[in-house]
Design an enzyme around this catalytic site. Structure first.
Site, PDB file in Angstrom:
ATOM      1  N   TYR A   1       0.828  -1.210   0.000  1.00 32.47           N
ATOM      2  CA  TYR A   1       0.000   0.000   0.000  1.00 32.47           C
ATOM      3  C   TYR A   1       0.863   1.261   0.000  1.00 32.47           C
ATOM      4  O   TYR A   1       0.543   2.250  -0.667  1.00 32.47           O
ATOM      5  CB  TYR A   1      -0.937   0.004   1.203  1.00 32.47           C
ATOM      6  CG  TYR A   1      -2.229  -0.728   0.974  1.00 32.47           C
ATOM      7  CD1 TYR A   1      -3.243  -0.174   0.184  1.00 32.47           C
ATOM      8  CD2 TYR A   1      -2.462  -1.970   1.535  1.00 32.47           C
ATOM      9  CE1 TYR A   1      -4.436  -0.847  -0.035  1.00 32.47           C
ATOM     10  CE2 TYR A   1      -3.648  -2.654   1.329  1.00 32.47           C
ATOM     11  CZ  TYR A   1      -4.634  -2.083   0.546  1.00 32.47           C
ATOM     12  OH  TYR A   1      -5.816  -2.748   0.329  1.00 32.47           O
TER      13      TYR A   1
ATOM     14  N   HIS B   1      -8.032   1.599  -0.954  1.00 32.28           N
ATOM     15  CA  HIS B   1      -8.195   1.409   0.489  1.00 32.28           C
ATOM     16  C   HIS B   1      -9.653   1.541   0.915  1.00 32.28           C
ATOM     17  O   HIS B   1     -10.122   0.803   1.790  1.00 32.28           O
ATOM     18  CB  HIS B   1      -7.338   2.420   1.244  1.00 32.28           C
ATOM     19  CG  HIS B   1      -7.361   2.236   2.727  1.00 32.28           C
ATOM     20  ND1 HIS B   1      -8.272   2.895   3.541  1.00 32.28           N
ATOM     21  CD2 HIS B   1      -6.611   1.458   3.551  1.00 32.28           C
ATOM     22  CE1 HIS B   1      -8.069   2.539   4.794  1.00 32.28           C
ATOM     23  NE2 HIS B   1      -7.080   1.667   4.827  1.00 32.28           N
TER      24      HIS B   1
END
EC number: 3.1.-.-
Length: 254
Positions: A32, A47
């Site tokens: 991420y 997300h």
């Protein structure tokens, strides 16, 4: 929809570095972070999408290793990481972030990326082997109300949930009804207890299993992972070409 992609990263750290057994959360965070560095808007969208993320990754594959109480010691400091998604946008943003400094931090361990390679998607599937365990759950009624129960292949619900989960992901990704089906037979499985983060643990399965049915549906599972929590490093498989693999002992990398 764009073509799918699977990549292999050859990683290097110091010799004799110890990697924690439960490192999936660290890998997910590293992935991420790289995406956010390259494309903050895409990272936010990824997300915030709560249902499915449509990517998966392996546990670190460490070939020269010593098993220690505190983790896995990498003799030569080398490890391999596999990442896969049915959408190239995910892979492209991850690779773009990776190219900024050529590093990947997994917890307290910093890896340098020595090589990155695109892997071809198999033309057919027969025997699949997990390189990160498969996780599935169900809800059961108890005296205290509904409780979450982790499923293993010794429970018939495991088979139903695995197939239904894959079809739901396919429908969500392609925004169309999935009329395809597949079947599978578990040849070997080993139960695992994995820590997701902090004090959250789950029971999951390392498996070798035979698959047959609609190629496109099986291919989709190969691309984004089988079972739940794929974006936390669960459900990634490799295609086993050796027809005698099912008679060999299931080796676990972690």
């Amino acid at each position: 929809m764009r073509e799918s992609m699977r990549i292999e990263l050859e990683l290097q750290t110091d010799n004799f570095t110890v990697i924690p057994y439960n490192h999936q959360y660290y890998l997910a965070s590293a992935i991420y972070n790289k995406i956010h560095s390259a494309n903050p808007a895409y990272a936010k969208r990824l997300h915030n999408y709560q249902k499915f993320k449509f990517f998966t990754f392996s546990l670190l594959q460490i070939r020269k290793r010593v098993i220690r109480k505190e983790g896995i010691e990498t003799i030569d400091g080398k490890a391999y990481l596999y990442i896969s998604s049915p959408n190239n946008e995910f892979i492209e943003n991850f690779v773009a972030g990776l190219l900024e400094d050529g590093k990947l931090r997994v917890g307290n361990v910093e890896f340098f990326v020595r090589k990155a390679k695109i892997l071809p998607i198999p033309k057919k599937f027969n025997i699949l082997k997990t390189i990160s365990p498969i996780y599935l759950k169900t809800m059961i009624e108890t005296e205290d109300g509904l409780k979450t129960y982790d499923l293993l292949p010794n429970n018939s619900k495991f088979y139903e949930n695995l197939k239904n989960n894959l079809k739901k992901k396919y429908e969500a990704f392609y925004n169309e009804k999935c009329d395809m089906n597949f079947e599978f037979e578990v040849l070997k499985f080993r139960p695992k207890r994995m820590r997701i983060k902090n004090d959250i643990y789950c029971r999951c399965s390392e498996m070798v299993f035979k698959v047959w049915g609609d190629y496109d549906l099986i291919k989709f599972g190969y691309e984004c992972g089988f079972g739940e929590k794929n974006s936390m490093g669960f459900g990634m498989v490799v295609n086993v070409e050796d027809k005698n693999q099912k008679n060999k002992k299931l080796k676990t990398k972690i």
